[in-house]
Motif scaffolding. Sequence first.
Motif, mmCIF file in Angstrom:
data_model
loop_
_atom_site.group_PDB
_atom_site.id
_atom_site.type_symbol
_atom_site.label_atom_id
_atom_site.label_comp_id
_atom_site.label_asym_id
_atom_site.label_seq_id
_atom_site.Cartn_x
_atom_site.Cartn_y
_atom_site.Cartn_z
ATOM 1 N N LYS A 59 -25.517 -9.023 17.135
ATOM 2 C CA LYS A 59 -26.215 -9.902 18.085
ATOM 3 C C LYS A 59 -25.562 -9.832 19.466
ATOM 4 C CE LYS A 59 -28.141 -13.237 14.844
ATOM 5 N NZ LYS A 59 -28.059 -14.591 14.298
ATOM 6 N N SER A 62 -26.486 -6.576 20.994
ATOM 7 C CA SER A 62 -27.887 -6.632 21.445
ATOM 8 C C SER A 62 -27.978 -7.364 22.795
ATOM 9 C CB SER A 62 -28.714 -7.360 20.388
ATOM 10 O OG SER A 62 -29.954 -7.738 20.889
ATOM 11 N N LYS A 63 -27.231 -8.460 22.920
ATOM 12 C CA LYS A 63 -27.218 -9.231 24.178
ATOM 13 C C LYS A 63 -26.645 -8.364 25.305
ATOM 14 C CE LYS A 63 -26.790 -13.270 26.604
ATOM 15 N NZ LYS A 63 -26.700 -12.672 27.934
ATOM 16 N N VAL A 151 -34.971 -1.553 20.554
ATOM 17 C CA VAL A 151 -36.027 -2.047 19.653
ATOM 18 C C VAL A 151 -35.589 -1.898 18.194
ATOM 19 C CG1 VAL A 151 -38.372 -1.543 18.828
ATOM 20 C CG2 VAL A 151 -37.933 -1.691 21.273
ATOM 21 N N SER A 154 -32.859 -4.498 17.442
ATOM 22 C CA SER A 154 -33.455 -5.832 17.283
ATOM 23 C C SER A 154 -34.146 -5.943 15.915
ATOM 24 C CB SER A 154 -34.448 -6.082 18.423
ATOM 25 O OG SER A 154 -35.306 -7.125 18.098
ATOM 26 N N THR A 158 -33.220 -8.517 12.802
ATOM 27 C CA THR A 158 -34.254 -9.359 12.186
ATOM 28 C C THR A 158 -34.294 -9.121 10.671
ATOM 29 O OG1 THR A 158 -35.524 -8.973 14.208
ATOM 30 C CG2 THR A 158 -36.671 -10.097 12.428
ATOM 31 N N GLU A 161 -31.244 -10.554 8.836
ATOM 32 C CA GLU A 161 -31.318 -12.025 8.702
ATOM 33 C C GLU A 161 -32.247 -12.396 7.544
ATOM 34 O OE1 GLU A 161 -32.397 -13.181 12.709
ATOM 35 O OE2 GLU A 161 -30.391 -13.995 13.040
ATOM 36 N N GLU A 162 -33.356 -11.666 7.427
ATOM 37 C CA GLU A 162 -34.301 -11.930 6.332
ATOM 38 C C GLU A 162 -33.679 -11.590 4.977
ATOM 39 O OE1 GLU A 162 -37.176 -13.559 6.555
ATOM 40 O OE2 GLU A 162 -36.679 -13.744 8.676
ATOM 41 N N LYS A 165 -31.391 -14.248 3.767
ATOM 42 C CA LYS A 165 -32.125 -15.386 3.173
ATOM 43 C C LYS A 165 -32.609 -15.026 1.768
ATOM 44 C CE LYS A 165 -34.012 -17.204 7.405
ATOM 45 N NZ LYS A 165 -35.209 -17.071 8.220
ATOM 46 N N SER B 8 -42.468 -5.121 20.684
ATOM 47 C CA SER B 8 -41.023 -5.059 20.938
ATOM 48 C C SER B 8 -40.743 -4.511 22.330
ATOM 49 C CB SER B 8 -40.333 -4.156 19.913
ATOM 50 O OG SER B 8 -40.674 -4.553 18.629
ATOM 51 N N TYR B 94 -42.073 -13.016 15.241
ATOM 52 C CA TYR B 94 -40.654 -13.219 15.552
ATOM 53 C C TYR B 94 -39.864 -11.928 15.401
ATOM 54 C CZ TYR B 94 -35.789 -14.491 15.258
ATOM 55 O OH TYR B 94 -34.434 -14.538 15.483
ATOM 56 N N TYR B 96 -35.641 -10.487 16.679
ATOM 57 C CA TYR B 96 -34.404 -10.979 17.272
ATOM 58 C C TYR B 96 -34.389 -10.895 18.796
ATOM 59 C CZ TYR B 96 -29.765 -12.106 18.497
ATOM 60 O OH TYR B 96 -28.711 -12.711 19.115
ATOM 61 N N SER B 97 -35.032 -9.864 19.371
ATOM 62 C CA SER B 97 -34.983 -9.681 20.830
ATOM 63 C C SER B 97 -35.510 -10.909 21.585
ATOM 64 C CB SER B 97 -35.760 -8.440 21.242
ATOM 65 O OG SER B 97 -37.068 -8.523 20.779
ATOM 66 N N ASP B 100 -32.695 -12.749 23.009
ATOM 67 C CA ASP B 100 -32.177 -12.174 24.261
ATOM 68 C C ASP B 100 -33.082 -12.553 25.430
ATOM 69 O OD1 ASP B 100 -30.037 -10.999 22.977
ATOM 70 O OD2 ASP B 100 -31.079 -9.113 22.618
#
Lengths: 173, 122
Positions: A59, A62-63, A151, A154, A158, A161-162, A165, B8, B94, B96-97, B100
């Motif tokens: 993360k 990515s930032k 892309v 990101s 995502t 994270e899924e 869970k 994206s 949704y 993650y980007s 940002d």
Amino acid sequence: MYQTIKTFVDSAANWLESIGFIITIFTAIKVFFLDKRISDFNKKHLFQTRSQGHISDLKKISKNISDLISDFDNKKTELKIEVKKSEEVAKSIKKKLPKKDIKNTKSLIKEAVKIEKLPENLANLNTTQKLLNYIIDISEFNEDTMNDYYVKLSGLITSLEELKKDYAKSLIS
Amino acid sequence: MMPKNKISLFILELIKMTKKGQISWQESFHTPILPDGIERLVDLAYSTTIKEKSFRLYKYNTKHFTDEYEYYWSERIRFELIDNDGNCTFEFPYEYSLNDLYDAVRESSSGINEFIDDFLKP
């Protein structure tokens, strides 16, 4: 009488031997799948306990990329460093994922390796590299490549994270 | 259905434009209406208009049930296309980007960079 009993015992022994053989094969198959399930379970548990740090690292990367990419022409070197960092984190994550869930991570690593090899500026290549480039036709590290990488990164965050869970649910049930 | 890659790249382009100051975001005039008890708004909702289309971006908490009475809150970002009355006409999937993008929007709309530059001026 003796002969009849002997024939019966021989025949029963043959049958039992066949049944035993079938049971052995069946057990071997069962153990194979059970072993795979245990290995998957172990990896899911490992991912569940150790992945949070890695996901946080991704993360942050990515930032950083999203900050640097708006000034792509002046930040090529910094962007490549971020790509390298994300590759290392992704390699670490890959080891903790069951085989069926590593597709996105593998694809990101592959893309990172490709980017690291791309020259930042074709004009700055030495003669040997220029010759090599003439033969192989290497493309320059450009903004589109970096966009695609961002892309992918990101998308990977995502999906991780899924997965976290999903694993949490499957480990409880 | 719109290809995910296109969305994206659109989000990434918005991040870049926001960072470069090519689009400006304001506090949204229309506060999003969230399902009571299931979702709650976190901080401000932001909106912008690009080529006569209005977009709204906000952070929200959503409730996840682990059992009948057990739940936890998780944080998410929602990005949507809205009409003149603030109704959502399209919700972007949704990814993650969006986080940002949200950070970039918060930073640019807070005016903190300009303030620090001004403050540090000799």
